[in-house]
Design an enzyme around this catalytic site. Structure first.
Site, PDB file in Angstrom:
ATOM      1  N   GLU A  63      43.286  23.355  45.864  1.00  0.00           N
ATOM      2  CA  GLU A  63      43.229  22.634  47.129  1.00  0.00           C
ATOM      3  C   GLU A  63      42.628  23.613  48.136  1.00  0.00           C
ATOM      4  O   GLU A  63      43.158  24.717  48.301  1.00  0.00           O
ATOM      5  CB  GLU A  63      44.648  22.242  47.540  1.00  0.00           C
ATOM      6  CG  GLU A  63      44.712  21.184  48.584  1.00  0.00           C
ATOM      7  CD  GLU A  63      46.149  20.798  48.914  1.00  0.00           C
ATOM      8  OE1 GLU A  63      46.367  20.288  50.011  1.00  0.00           O
ATOM      9  OE2 GLU A  63      47.051  21.024  48.066  1.00  0.00           O
ATOM     10  N   ARG A  94      54.771  28.639  36.506  1.00  0.00           N
ATOM     11  CA  ARG A  94      54.153  29.282  37.665  1.00  0.00           C
ATOM     12  C   ARG A  94      54.411  30.774  37.605  1.00  0.00           C
ATOM     13  O   ARG A  94      55.461  31.202  37.135  1.00  0.00           O
ATOM     14  CB  ARG A  94      54.839  28.783  38.937  1.00  0.00           C
ATOM     15  CG  ARG A  94      54.189  27.645  39.613  1.00  0.00           C
ATOM     16  CD  ARG A  94      54.944  27.361  40.899  1.00  0.00           C
ATOM     17  NE  ARG A  94      54.078  27.580  42.038  1.00  0.00           N
ATOM     18  CZ  ARG A  94      53.105  26.744  42.375  1.00  0.00           C
ATOM     19  NH1 ARG A  94      52.877  25.668  41.681  1.00  0.00           N
ATOM     20  NH2 ARG A  94      52.352  26.995  43.414  1.00  0.00           N
ATOM     21  N   LYS A 133      50.612  29.520  49.587  1.00  0.00           N
ATOM     22  CA  LYS A 133      49.536  29.648  50.561  1.00  0.00           C
ATOM     23  C   LYS A 133      50.060  29.477  51.985  1.00  0.00           C
ATOM     24  O   LYS A 133      49.578  30.132  52.899  1.00  0.00           O
ATOM     25  CB  LYS A 133      48.465  28.596  50.266  1.00  0.00           C
ATOM     26  CG  LYS A 133      47.478  29.049  49.215  1.00  0.00           C
ATOM     27  CD  LYS A 133      46.442  27.984  48.935  1.00  0.00           C
ATOM     28  CE  LYS A 133      47.013  26.924  48.017  1.00  0.00           C
ATOM     29  NZ  LYS A 133      46.020  25.959  47.544  1.00  0.00           N
TER      30      LYS A 133
HETATM   31  P1  ATP Z   1      50.506  27.142  46.699  1.00  0.00           P
HETATM   32  O1  ATP Z   1      51.933  26.751  46.676  1.00  0.00           O
HETATM   33  O2  ATP Z   1      50.287  28.590  46.535  1.00  0.00           O
HETATM   34  O3  ATP Z   1      49.759  26.564  47.842  1.00  0.00           O
HETATM   35  P2  ATP Z   1      49.338  25.116  45.056  1.00  0.00           P
HETATM   36  O4  ATP Z   1      49.803  24.730  43.713  1.00  0.00           O
HETATM   37  O5  ATP Z   1      49.544  24.152  46.145  1.00  0.00           O
HETATM   38  O6  ATP Z   1      49.916  26.544  45.357  1.00  0.00           O
HETATM   39  P3  ATP Z   1      46.612  24.653  44.489  1.00  0.00           P
HETATM   40  O7  ATP Z   1      45.410  25.046  45.245  1.00  0.00           O
HETATM   41  O8  ATP Z   1      46.954  23.228  44.436  1.00  0.00           O
HETATM   42  O9  ATP Z   1      47.809  25.489  45.066  1.00  0.00           O
HETATM   43  O10 ATP Z   1      46.555  25.254  43.032  1.00  0.00           O
HETATM   44  C1  ATP Z   1      45.469  25.112  42.165  1.00  0.00           C
HETATM   45  C2  ATP Z   1      45.949  25.317  40.760  1.00  0.00           C
HETATM   46  O11 ATP Z   1      46.555  26.601  40.632  1.00  0.00           O
HETATM   47  C3  ATP Z   1      46.990  24.308  40.366  1.00  0.00           C
HETATM   48  O12 ATP Z   1      46.694  23.839  39.086  1.00  0.00           O
HETATM   49  C4  ATP Z   1      48.272  25.073  40.381  1.00  0.00           C
HETATM   50  O13 ATP Z   1      49.157  24.560  39.438  1.00  0.00           O
HETATM   51  C5  ATP Z   1      47.834  26.488  40.072  1.00  0.00           C
HETATM   52  N1  ATP Z   1      48.748  27.467  40.681  1.00  0.00           N
HETATM   53  C6  ATP Z   1      49.070  27.585  41.981  1.00  0.00           C
HETATM   54  N2  ATP Z   1      49.983  28.550  42.163  1.00  0.00           N
HETATM   55  C7  ATP Z   1      50.247  29.066  40.936  1.00  0.00           C
HETATM   56  C8  ATP Z   1      51.114  30.094  40.447  1.00  0.00           C
HETATM   57  N3  ATP Z   1      51.894  30.801  41.266  1.00  0.00           N
HETATM   58  N4  ATP Z   1      51.109  30.347  39.119  1.00  0.00           N
HETATM   59  C9  ATP Z   1      50.320  29.651  38.286  1.00  0.00           C
HETATM   60  N5  ATP Z   1      49.494  28.681  38.676  1.00  0.00           N
HETATM   61  C10 ATP Z   1      49.443  28.372  39.986  1.00  0.00           C
HETATM   62 MG    MG Z   2      48.688  22.087  45.491  1.00  0.00          MG
END
Ligand code: ATP
Ligand code: MG
Length: 560
Positions: free
Chosen positions: A42, A267, A277
């Protein structure tokens, strides 16, 4: 797909790989297809080391099976996006060494198709326009023994079709109506209790502008994005596990060209840092760090600036593996992986962080000698560099004590010490100022020990690094420590801001480094002998060198 299977067999097994292999063997929906994954960030922040894990899995799994991986901006949510982040995301993935070729997409490109699929569901009697407000919906969601309720569930298809179109045309206010999938109000999985799949949101989107005022929910949008792109395996984190039945329901009930399979993995969390983020943005916006690329941040741009190499991060992701249980990895393990890489690949140089002058009183005042020393003992092919030596050199002030302390083998009057690669010298005393502070240390060298060896075989316990005081560069060195004092600063009801380490950055402005680093530019990693691994910072200029300490030499990671 025999070739693909072979390619995968060579790699160490993990459960995702096993699932994919099973799918290939079974044929069915995967018949004749290449393994096709996607990484769907995202664009609302910079990528962090958690994303690196996902990237390594998404792109890595495709690589293992000779497949392909798409890069897709998951920009269905209009409230948070920022174009600034998109370039940074691409840069970070390229830096890690992965490639999406020309398969770069935006989820928002599918808004029209998503709308059509929603209409298809309505026509099939599988979706309806609901007029419960968010508060009413919450009050009516039921509990484990009571089903959810919506008085709009059985409204005629024609009516839903008309209302949905009017929602799209902007005739209703936010929160007044939603489109819900008609699944099962009594489901034990609350995600299946007629989930909202479209909501009204009168916010401009960074790509589609004001074209839309209704936006699809993630659980509806994501399977469509995957299917439209022909993804075979949609790999995501564990929190989506309970959403998988909905993912499968969407795919099963609309006319899509592919049948992707969702597989979840744990995760990544790392101690002494935060990984969401939102929290990272708060650190940046409230000025606790200098930016997203502050070397203390767990972002990929922060780690890069800190001196992390793509190899060290990929190796880290490989070693932590893929599992089904969320766990917190020690920061020291990440450091261990960096040290591993730099030990093999970083050029050695000498730098004195807290200098004091050592005067070699029996060495001729006008003389300068040169020594050819190895750039990297672990990599002979990297050749030699030249260092100079003269009557005055800088040593670390902590390498001198006025009186011997048990176990201390460095400079104190009467003791012999080896100046690394140069000579064995014997400390003869020091000079102090009126406050009693040592300002200079004195020693005499033994000309027979050129190169640092003792021809008579006598033992010299201490070896110290040094820099020629007549031929050196001045440098600023930034030392970093954990950004948070608490190993888990955002667990429970803790406010992570309360645990920021006030000593996470220490700046040394009077460091002396050997001339061989002249002209070095980013990215350049060094081992400062005896001190650790350092890299050139982006603020560095030829006139004012700045180095970051990437990691110390001592390995804090203990195998459990
Ligand atoms: P955040 O909570 O850090 O904003 P998010 O999941 O909302 O994380 P995205 O940009 O949607 O962030 O993530 C893109 C991809 O990366 C998704 O498939 C998500 O599952 C994966 N991802 C995000 N954070 C992690 C993590 N800590 N470990 C493994 N994969 C992750
Ligand atoms: Mg997300």
């Amino acid at each position: 797909m025999a070739e693909e299977i072979k390619a995968a067999e060579n790699a160490a097994g993990n459960f995702i790989e096993n699932f994919i292999r099973e799918d290939i063997a079974e044929g069915g929906a995967y018949e004749g297809k290449k393994v096709h994954t996607r990484f769907p960030p995202e664009p609302n922040g910079y990528l962090h080391i958690g994303h690196a894990k996902a990237i390594c899995i998404d792109f890595g799994m495709a690589e293992k099976f000779n497949g392909i991986c798409n890069l897709r901006m998951d920009d269905t949510n209009p409230t948070k996006e920022d174009v600034e982040y998109i370039d940074a995301i691409k840069e970070d993935i390229k830096w890690l060494g992965f490639n999406w070729d020309n398969r770069f997409y935006f989820a928002s490109d599918y808004f029209e198709q998503m709308y059509e699929f929603a209409v298809e569901l309505i026509k099939k009697g599988l979706a309806y326009v609901c007029e419960l407000t968010p508060e009413e919906m919450r009050a009516n969601r039921g509990d484990l023994t009571t089903p959810a309720v919506s008085p709009y569930r059985d409204r005629p298809v024609e009516e839903s079709l008309e209302l949905f179109e009017r929602m799209k045309n902007g005739e209703f206010d936010e929160g007044k109506m939603t489109l819900r999938a008609k699944i099962d109000l009594a489901s034990g999985n609350f995600n299946m209790r007629d989930p909202v799949i479209y909501r009204i949101n009168k916010i401009a989107h960074h790509r589609t502008g004001n074209e839309w005022c209704i936006y699809p929910m993630y659980d509806f949008a994501h399977p469509i994005e995957d299917a439209v792109e022909g993804i075979t395996h949609s790999l995501c984190t564990l929190e989506f596990e309970a959403h998988r039945p909905l993912y499968d329901w969407v795919i099963a009930n609309i006319t899509v060209p592919a049948k992707p399979r969702q597989i979840e993995f744990a995760r990544l969390g790392i101690n002494h840092t935060v990984m969401s983020k939102r929290k990272l943005r708060q650190l940046v916006e409230d000025g606790y760090v200098s930016g997203w690329d502050d070397p203390r941040m767990p972002t990929l741009c922060g780690l890069r600036r800190r001196g992390y190499t793509p190899a060290s991060i990929r190796n880290f992701c490989e070693k932590i593996g893929v599992s089904k249980t969320n766990s917190v990895v020690e920061y020291s393990f990440l450091e261990h992986c960096l040290r591993d890489d730099l030990n093999n690949n970083a050029k050695r140089v000498m730098c004195v962080l807290n200098p004091i002058k050592l005067v070699i009183t029996n060495y001729p005042a006008e003389k300068t000698e040169t020594f050819e020393v190895e750039n990297n003992p672990n990599k002979p092919e990297d050749g030699n560099r030249t260092i100079t030596f003269s009557r005055e050199v800088f040593i670390e002030s902590e390498d001198f004590l006025e009186e011997k302390v048990k176990g201390y083998n460095r400079f104190y009057p009467g003791n012999e010490v080896r100046l690394k690669s140069a000579y064995v010298v014997k400390c003869t005393g020091c000079k102090k100022d009126e406050n009693g502070n040592v300002t200079e240390v004195y020693a005499e060298y033994d000309p027979a020990t050129r190169g640092g060896d003792t021809p008579d075989g006598r033992k010299v316990r201490g070896t110290v690094h040094w820099v020629d005081a007549n031929n050196y560069l001045h440098a600023e060195v930034r030392l970093y420590d954990n950004l948070f004092t608490d190993p888990e600063p955002d667990t429970g009801d803790k406010n992570f801001i309360d645990y920021i380490n006030p000593d996470s950055l220490k700046i040394l402005t009077n460091c002396k480094i050997e001339k061989s680093v002249e002209g070095a530019v980013m990215p350049m990693n060094y081992q400062f002998m005896r001190l650790g691994y350092f890299c050139i910072d982006k603020d560095s200029t030829p006139q004012a060198l700045i180095f970051n300490r990437s990691v110390s030499l001592k390995d804090g990671f203990k195998k459990k």
